[in-house]
Design an enzyme around this catalytic site. Structure first.
Site, mmCIF file in Angstrom:
data_model
loop_
_atom_site.group_PDB
_atom_site.id
_atom_site.type_symbol
_atom_site.label_atom_id
_atom_site.label_comp_id
_atom_site.label_asym_id
_atom_site.label_seq_id
_atom_site.Cartn_x
_atom_site.Cartn_y
_atom_site.Cartn_z
ATOM 1 N N SER A 1 0.839 -1.193 0.000
ATOM 2 C CA SER A 1 0.000 0.000 0.000
ATOM 3 C C SER A 1 0.874 1.244 0.000
ATOM 4 O O SER A 1 1.649 1.478 0.919
ATOM 5 C CB SER A 1 -0.897 0.002 1.250
ATOM 6 N N GLY B 1 7.607 -9.052 5.019
ATOM 7 C CA GLY B 1 9.058 -8.993 5.148
ATOM 8 C C GLY B 1 9.485 -7.641 5.683
ATOM 9 O O GLY B 1 8.739 -6.981 6.414
ATOM 10 N N ILE C 1 8.820 -15.765 0.057
ATOM 11 C CA ILE C 1 9.355 -17.016 -0.487
ATOM 12 C C ILE C 1 10.869 -17.020 -0.526
ATOM 13 O O ILE C 1 11.486 -18.062 -0.693
ATOM 14 C CB ILE C 1 8.796 -17.325 -1.897
ATOM 15 N N ASP C 2 11.508 -15.852 -0.378
ATOM 16 C CA ASP C 2 12.958 -15.761 -0.571
ATOM 17 C C ASP C 2 13.776 -16.295 0.607
ATOM 18 O O ASP C 2 14.975 -16.520 0.470
ATOM 19 C CB ASP C 2 13.359 -14.296 -0.826
ATOM 20 N N ARG D 1 15.271 -32.085 -16.582
ATOM 21 C CA ARG D 1 16.236 -33.180 -16.598
ATOM 22 C C ARG D 1 15.685 -34.376 -17.382
ATOM 23 O O ARG D 1 16.432 -35.108 -18.040
ATOM 24 C CB ARG D 1 16.608 -33.589 -15.175
ATOM 25 N N GLY E 1 20.052 -31.622 -8.419
ATOM 26 C CA GLY E 1 21.303 -32.097 -9.011
ATOM 27 C C GLY E 1 21.816 -31.200 -10.115
ATOM 28 O O GLY E 1 22.337 -31.674 -11.127
ATOM 29 N N GLU F 1 24.193 -28.726 -12.205
ATOM 30 C CA GLU F 1 25.652 -28.706 -12.390
ATOM 31 C C GLU F 1 26.243 -27.406 -11.847
ATOM 32 O O GLU F 1 27.353 -27.395 -11.314
ATOM 33 C CB GLU F 1 25.994 -28.856 -13.883
ATOM 34 N N GLU G 1 17.570 -14.745 -9.733
ATOM 35 C CA GLU G 1 17.250 -13.578 -10.567
ATOM 36 C C GLU G 1 18.146 -12.382 -10.246
ATOM 37 O O GLU G 1 18.362 -11.504 -11.072
ATOM 38 C CB GLU G 1 15.783 -13.177 -10.418
ATOM 39 N N ARG H 1 19.114 -23.368 -23.757
ATOM 40 C CA ARG H 1 17.696 -23.104 -23.576
ATOM 41 C C ARG H 1 17.459 -22.431 -22.223
ATOM 42 O O ARG H 1 18.100 -22.809 -21.237
ATOM 43 C CB ARG H 1 16.892 -24.412 -23.605
#
Lengths: 281, 281, 281, 281
Positions: free
Chosen positions: C30, C59, C84-85, C112, C143, C145, C180, C205
């Protein structure tokens, strides 16, 4: 309807509900509607609210009630097939079926993950009191060894033979999908009978899915089907249809008289039954 | 095939794979097979291993290669349509499509959960370079405000108008589903163009799903389709078919010549396009 | 609060919402509350409704506003960490984090599944502008890399080296998870820079998850955390606490002054960073 | 181990398995290892293969066997706690627990979706023969009205009272989560006893989840826990540890003697039990 608890809906009324399981209408079976007094009340409430037609979502019970109501009071109804069992004549699929199959399939997948020893048999009871559709489709999709459905008698001796064949080829655990309406009883009963027929070292486990098949966020296909049939029912009603159920057959919208959907049995797909047999080998 | 890396499969070879995404064959596009030398090697390997026919899973590229191979070396192929885009003539649905739509739908649902302010627009780019099937079906199922597909030109001004209408009715956030092959560019480009056309206070967010649509445990429908088409391809091959693709049209198994599947466009379902429009109102 | 739009809640008010993503309160940032006029209105509305304390979910922005509000008007607030962070000092985990990690993980898993050729690299951008928690945990669990986070500089040359090592050992496709807030830019930019540094045959990709990480049915852990912190905030408030955030540290409920949660950085778990390195080898 | 069926693993051996449920080792309970002859064979095979230490994944049975084996043959073992029941002293959580809770929770959510009438009671039986952890956490997370666990006696009269309270406040259907090890019997038995105590019009449905809780793609938290404990067990072993279980307590890696993990009961979290009561009101 009987209580006259109605309000006008706009596109806003259905915002943010498409992904939810269950019903926002909170509708349920009504014993009162089975009485003439209940239907009179319902009719009065409709007239007071200026309602001239109904879209009813359900199965044979719902449609039977709608037919009687129309005969008595002249309020036309077009039906949309909403039942997870997929046992309605007049449509290839019913709303809720695809979601139920995927829920049952998820359970089969999880059980298969645990399948490490070859002398264990899992029985999974799925819904479908008079119809084996959920059992057959989730069984094929999940690679079940045996599928037991109400439409076809599967003698326990055949089940035992199939399981024995699996054991002799040192397969991993076996999975038997049982429709709740199986003649031999429910999954627990069948499991006990099987246990009595084979040697005692076989470890038999039972999962009864029950109502979890009725909930959950609907699959894409169920939502598209519901959108098409909702639109179809509405447009049918506006075009003057009554006492018919909207359905999709071969990707086309069709209207089937309630009398036929109620009277005629939906045949089980022979191709699918054949595939169950091939895949269980 | 070119490397002669083959082994005989039994039912055991496919145990416990039905629930997995991806391919256990580890097959992929082969540049070598596009050369005559590559195909000669492949033919030699087949002959050495006593292979007399092929089942090829894929799309137009795969089937073109199979036709050439058959013409050159006489090895017959029956195809099974495996592409998430559902853009193959000769079957109602292709293997992988239903899973991809449900994956895109899950993304739309999650984004809708976050839709609290009415001046935010989410762009979601889904797959389908030449085909809007995934966009349309996930858009209808997810209740998207706008769906942009390659088959139909959606002018940006129309998109802006629809969004503005939503804002004026104080709807919550809007969702635009964009096919990656959209003429106006990809989702990020379109979002930027839209942003330039409307007032700067609109908050625009982009999600690009990419390859997540190609993976994941297959849906029940995809597994059943794959089972039927795998069986259909095999039985077709054994019955002497060649240069045809097995497909399911109106729940029946049909074989369509490769030439037709390659040459003919799959029409977009007009009923679905109409529904997109109705639902966006 | 500013608009005085309040109603009393009972256990009935929250029935059937525990499984839903998003907010039923429809609360959002707000701008008005950032002005003294806005806060005066809010105070007036609280007084009129007999509200003597607040539980604020959010937060650092939320808690800063609450501190100012308390200083000005004496209305005490106890905070619950909802972001969520997972970047809030004073709690091991924040509400929403576990669900977001599982959503990102689901995307990594699906990608994957498609990893069949060894010269393809997938970049997945996850949320966390100033915090690499989602990237690290989803990267370890999936997993990946390479994991690139704001807290630690990962030179592009290191990324290229790691990818090259994977290629040389004929691994399947590589997955790079990018926060991000990465210094090198977002996933698309980084992917383009990497592409420029390695040979052109590499197929790169990009998937940008965006807001799908903010939605979805909350995980068990998030619901339990939210239940404990909601109860903790309420009981803290009733016991006279103010300007503190309820958190769970080492499975115990603790109250941390807003000043500390706002001022102090949450350290990244070194153990986790070490594990990322070990797993990427 | 007894059969000497061993091979050296590289990072390649575990590629693409992180997302799968079940075990790729296909290990299972071994009756032969409970005999001295079996353990002699196992020791011989280890010596022949140059194996000097073991990491054992399991619970008390596994660790007891490992202790005996070490005493007899001097082969050290470090354990990793792998059981969905979370009933092991020496670690906050065991590998598999978080996934099992989320699976049970998904079932509860689906059933709640169908909760439209107020006089229906759903019983859901979850795993946990001697431990109510799954029941309590899935019950809190799913908003169950009653949770019945082995650690605390819940008299049937209390269950009936709680259900009656819900009915009187015209709540929707009630959900009772039952641990399979409940003193009062399994869910079906308890449901029948309850039915006998209340009026006959209550509609009682039972779902038995069974082995579906043991499968499924592991949650992020389970994978991270497994990665940390696998690494911890290995590094412990290399540092000379033996007869200890690696665990995570308060986010720190700790080693607990097998004797303690086997002998000491894991206390149930009182905070959680209290929350169950508050939420059921």
């Amino acid at each position: 309807m009987i209580a006259g608890d109605m309000y006008e809906m706009s596109s806003h009324s259905v915002s943010n509900i498409v992904q939810r399981g269950g019903t926002i209408l909170k509708s349920a079976r009504s014993k009162e509607f089975m009485t003439i007094e209940g239907r009179e009340k319902a009719h009065k409430a409709l007239v007071e609210n200026g309602i001239e037609g109904l879209v009813a979502i359900g199965g044979n019970g719902t449609f039977t009630g709608a037919m009687i109501f129309e005969r008595e009071f002249g309020i036309p109804t077009v039906g949309a097939p909403g039942t997870i069992d997929n046992d309605l004549y007049g449509t290839d699929y019913t709303i809720g079926f695809d979601t139920a199959v995927n829920t049952a399939l998820d359970a089969i997948d999880r059980i298969r993950d645990t399948a490490s020893s070859h002398d264990r048999v899992f029985f999974i009871e799925v819904m479908g009191r008079d119809s084996g559709y959920i059992a057959i489709q989730s069984g094929i999709a999940g690679g079940a060894e045996v599928v037991m459905v109400p439409e076809v008698l599967t003698p326990l001796s055949t089940v035992v033979d199939t399981l024995r064949q699996g054991w002799s080829r040192s397969k991993s655990s076996s999975i038997v999908v049982v429709s709740e309406g199986e003649e031999e009883g429910n999954a627990t009963e069948i499991a006990n009978k099987i246990k009595a027929q084979v040697n005692v070292d076989v470890d038999i486990r039972v999962t009864t899915l029950g109502h979890i098949q009725r909930g959950g966020s609907p699959s894409a296909r169920d939502r598209i089907l519901a959108s098409r049939l909702g639109l179809g029912a509405l447009e049918g009603l506006m075009a003057g249809q009554k006492n018919v159920m909207a359905g999709i057959i071969n990707d086309d919208l069709v209207y089937t008289p309630f009398e036929d959907t109620i009277r005629l049995p939906k045949p089980i797909n022979e191709d699918m039954l054949r595939m169950v047999k091939i895949l269980s080998i």
